[in-house]
Write a protein that holds these residues in place. Structure first.
Motif, mmCIF file in Angstrom:
data_model
loop_
_atom_site.group_PDB
_atom_site.id
_atom_site.type_symbol
_atom_site.label_atom_id
_atom_site.label_comp_id
_atom_site.label_asym_id
_atom_site.label_seq_id
_atom_site.Cartn_x
_atom_site.Cartn_y
_atom_site.Cartn_z
ATOM 1 N N ILE A 167 0.955 -1.479 -0.005
ATOM 2 C CA ILE A 167 0.342 0.302 -0.570
ATOM 3 C C ILE A 167 0.811 1.385 0.351
ATOM 4 C CG2 ILE A 167 -1.673 -1.180 1.026
ATOM 5 C CD1 ILE A 167 -1.060 0.121 3.734
ATOM 6 N N GLY A 168 0.274 2.565 -0.712
ATOM 7 C CA GLY A 168 1.137 3.344 -0.831
ATOM 8 C C GLY A 168 0.530 5.143 -0.187
ATOM 9 N N GLN A 169 1.340 5.737 -0.087
ATOM 10 C CA GLN A 169 0.224 7.557 -0.013
ATOM 11 C C GLN A 169 1.796 7.982 -0.088
ATOM 12 O OE1 GLN A 169 -1.551 8.376 4.012
ATOM 13 N NE2 GLN A 169 -3.507 9.671 2.757
ATOM 14 N N GLY A 170 1.379 9.006 -0.381
ATOM 15 C CA GLY A 170 2.478 10.365 -0.487
ATOM 16 C C GLY A 170 3.908 9.605 -0.908
ATOM 17 N N ASP A 181 -8.705 0.890 -6.032
ATOM 18 C CA ASP A 181 -9.944 1.897 -6.427
ATOM 19 C C ASP A 181 -10.936 2.761 -5.595
ATOM 20 O OD1 ASP A 181 -11.807 -0.174 -5.852
ATOM 21 O OD2 ASP A 181 -11.870 -0.480 -7.941
ATOM 22 N N THR A 182 -10.114 2.722 -4.790
ATOM 23 C CA THR A 182 -11.138 3.586 -3.535
ATOM 24 C C THR A 182 -10.753 5.074 -3.423
ATOM 25 O OG1 THR A 182 -10.864 1.541 -1.661
ATOM 26 C CG2 THR A 182 -11.297 4.133 -1.760
ATOM 27 N N ALA A 242 -8.700 9.139 2.690
ATOM 28 C CA ALA A 242 -8.785 10.792 3.487
ATOM 29 C C ALA A 242 -9.353 10.324 4.750
ATOM 30 C CB ALA A 242 -8.571 11.837 2.870
ATOM 31 N N ALA A 243 -10.671 10.136 4.573
ATOM 32 C CA ALA A 243 -11.561 9.754 5.651
ATOM 33 C C ALA A 243 -11.192 8.932 6.415
ATOM 34 C CB ALA A 243 -13.218 9.813 4.954
ATOM 35 N N ASN A 244 -11.064 7.871 5.624
ATOM 36 C CA ASN A 244 -10.563 6.454 7.146
ATOM 37 C C ASN A 244 -9.280 6.722 7.566
ATOM 38 O OD1 ASN A 244 -12.633 5.031 5.247
ATOM 39 N ND2 ASN A 244 -10.883 4.073 4.425
ATOM 40 N N ALA A 245 -8.653 7.335 6.817
ATOM 41 C CA ALA A 245 -6.875 7.714 7.698
ATOM 42 C C ALA A 245 -7.054 8.938 8.770
ATOM 43 C CB ALA A 245 -6.086 8.697 6.398
ATOM 44 N N ALA A 290 -2.532 5.227 4.188
ATOM 45 C CA ALA A 290 -3.979 4.929 4.418
ATOM 46 C C ALA A 290 -4.140 4.195 2.875
ATOM 47 C CB ALA A 290 -4.915 5.851 4.003
ATOM 48 N N GLU A 291 -4.740 3.464 2.061
ATOM 49 C CA GLU A 291 -4.774 2.943 0.377
ATOM 50 C C GLU A 291 -6.233 1.932 0.949
ATOM 51 O OE1 GLU A 291 -3.473 1.035 -3.325
ATOM 52 O OE2 GLU A 291 -1.950 1.302 -2.157
ATOM 53 N N GLY A 292 -6.466 2.451 -0.339
ATOM 54 C CA GLY A 292 -8.154 1.667 -0.402
ATOM 55 C C GLY A 292 -8.806 1.476 0.246
ATOM 56 N N ASP A 293 -9.020 -0.191 1.758
ATOM 57 C CA ASP A 293 -9.855 -0.043 2.402
ATOM 58 C C ASP A 293 -8.808 -0.315 4.377
ATOM 59 O OD1 ASP A 293 -8.994 -2.502 2.740
ATOM 60 O OD2 ASP A 293 -11.340 -2.695 2.652
#
Length: 352
Positions: free
Chosen positions: A129-132, A224-225, A231-234, A298-301
């Motif tokens: 998973i990746g973010q930023g 594909d989320t 962002a809301a989940n994070a 955060a990525e996906g769920d």
């Protein structure tokens, strides 16, 4: 007189036809036809001016970062081509694993003797998973090989990392476990690394090992989320972690956690009531316990939180990775990987 009447009627008919056809404008001043991209009309419902498969600049960066990390695993960790380290790692690579020296040379020096002693060593990638600028990789050792993993060898400090002390003899190997590695990418190279592992006890069963980690894609692509939901989940998970682990507000779990939450890698039973009961006991015994967050991805769920968990300010504590699966606004599943912070370290970067 009849000819004049006929001529007049003909002229009137032409004028009427011209008005109906929209060609009454002066030559050279016709308006161009409105097209989907002209801005004169809104696109038809269900159409967009940019294909949905085209990632944004931020998404493209995450995909490129994932591909870089994936290639590094293929070439170096599984391909044992340590001569390619300069293609993937920055020279001043920051190492947070306490059993390896910092820097690119520290990485090479760490793995060279281990791979020489264990030429069949490989890891199974379970997901990314990746973010930023961060990429997290979920792995378990290849249990079909007869060699230990550098992340599952026992040291004086009970090391159990993907990049733990390579100098430890293979004869001291313990049962393999799950590992989460976190990489920070800068300028097209891996600039920083953290990792935490969770022992699987005595089992070498691949299904049991896989149960210690969430399921995610191992390809260089994004879930594909939609980004707003991610962002809301994070934000939701970050608020929960702070309120629950730092403020010791166990009541927040009544709304934030599913009644039938599933637990992995901890000694907590499934279900919200078991989670609350477990931590009520912990917090009463350790009223000054806290979690200092180092990284969030955060990525996906899924939302991954890497933190330094301590029972008090003087406690060396544990490096802990909690992974939460969010479903319908609640935490539906939790994975926990925890590793004690050793007294001594091969670098000065701490595990955080």
């Amino acid at each position: 007189m009849k000819k004049a009447s006929l001529l007049l009627a003909s002229l009137m008919l032409i004028a009427i036809l011209s008005a109906c056809s929209g060609t009454s404008e002066a030559p050279g001043t016709t308006t161009p036809e409105a097209t989907e991209n002209s801005g004169n009309t809104a696109p038809e419902t269900g159409t967009t001016t940019t294909p949905e498969s085209t990632p944004s600049a931020e998404e493209a960066k995450i995909i490129a970062n994932k591909q870089l990390v994936l290639n590094m695993y293929n070439d170096i960790l599984n391909g044992h081509q340590l001569d390619k380290a300069d293609q993937y790692l920055a020279e001043d690579y920051i190492q947070h694993n306490p059993y390896a020296a910092t820097g690119r040379e520290g990485f090479v020096s760490f793995f060279t003797p281990f791979i020489k002693e264990n030429p069949d060593y490989k890891v199974n990638m379970r997901g990314m998973i990746g973010q930023g600028d961060l990429v997290a990789v979920f792995t378990t050792p290849d249990t079909s090989a007869s060699t230990p993993s550098p992340g599952t060898t026992e040291s004086n400090e009970s090391s159990s990392n993907t990049e733990s002390a390579a100098s430890t003899s293979a004869s001291t190997a313990v049962a393999p476990g799950a590992v989460v590695d976190i990489y920070r990418i800068a300028d097209g190279k891996i600039a920083e690394h953290w990792d935490v592992s969770q022992s699987a006890g005595s089992t070498t069963d691949d299904a049991a090992l896989q149960n210690l980690l969430p399921s995610a894609s191992t390809e260089a692509k994004l879930a594909d989320t939609d980004r707003a939901t991610v962002a809301a989940n994070a934000s939701f998970v970050s608020n929960f972690v702070n309120s629950f682990f730092n403020e010791h507000n166990t009541d927040i779990a009544n709304e934030a956690v599913s009644e039938n939450v599933t637990q992995h890698g901890s000694d907590i039973q499934n279900g919200r009531s078991a989670l609350i009961s477990h931590y009520l006991t912990q917090f009463r015994s350790n009223p000054n316990s806290k979690a200092t967050v180092s990284n969030t991805i955060a990525e996906g769920d899924l939302v991954l939180v890497h933190s330094h968990m301590q029972t008090s300010d003087t406690d060396r504590g544990n490096s802990v990775i909690n992974i939460f699966r969010v479903d319908n606004g609640q935490i539906a599943e939790m994975w926990t990987l925890s590793q004690p912070v050793p007294e001594k370290s091969a670098n000065d970067n701490t595990m955080f």
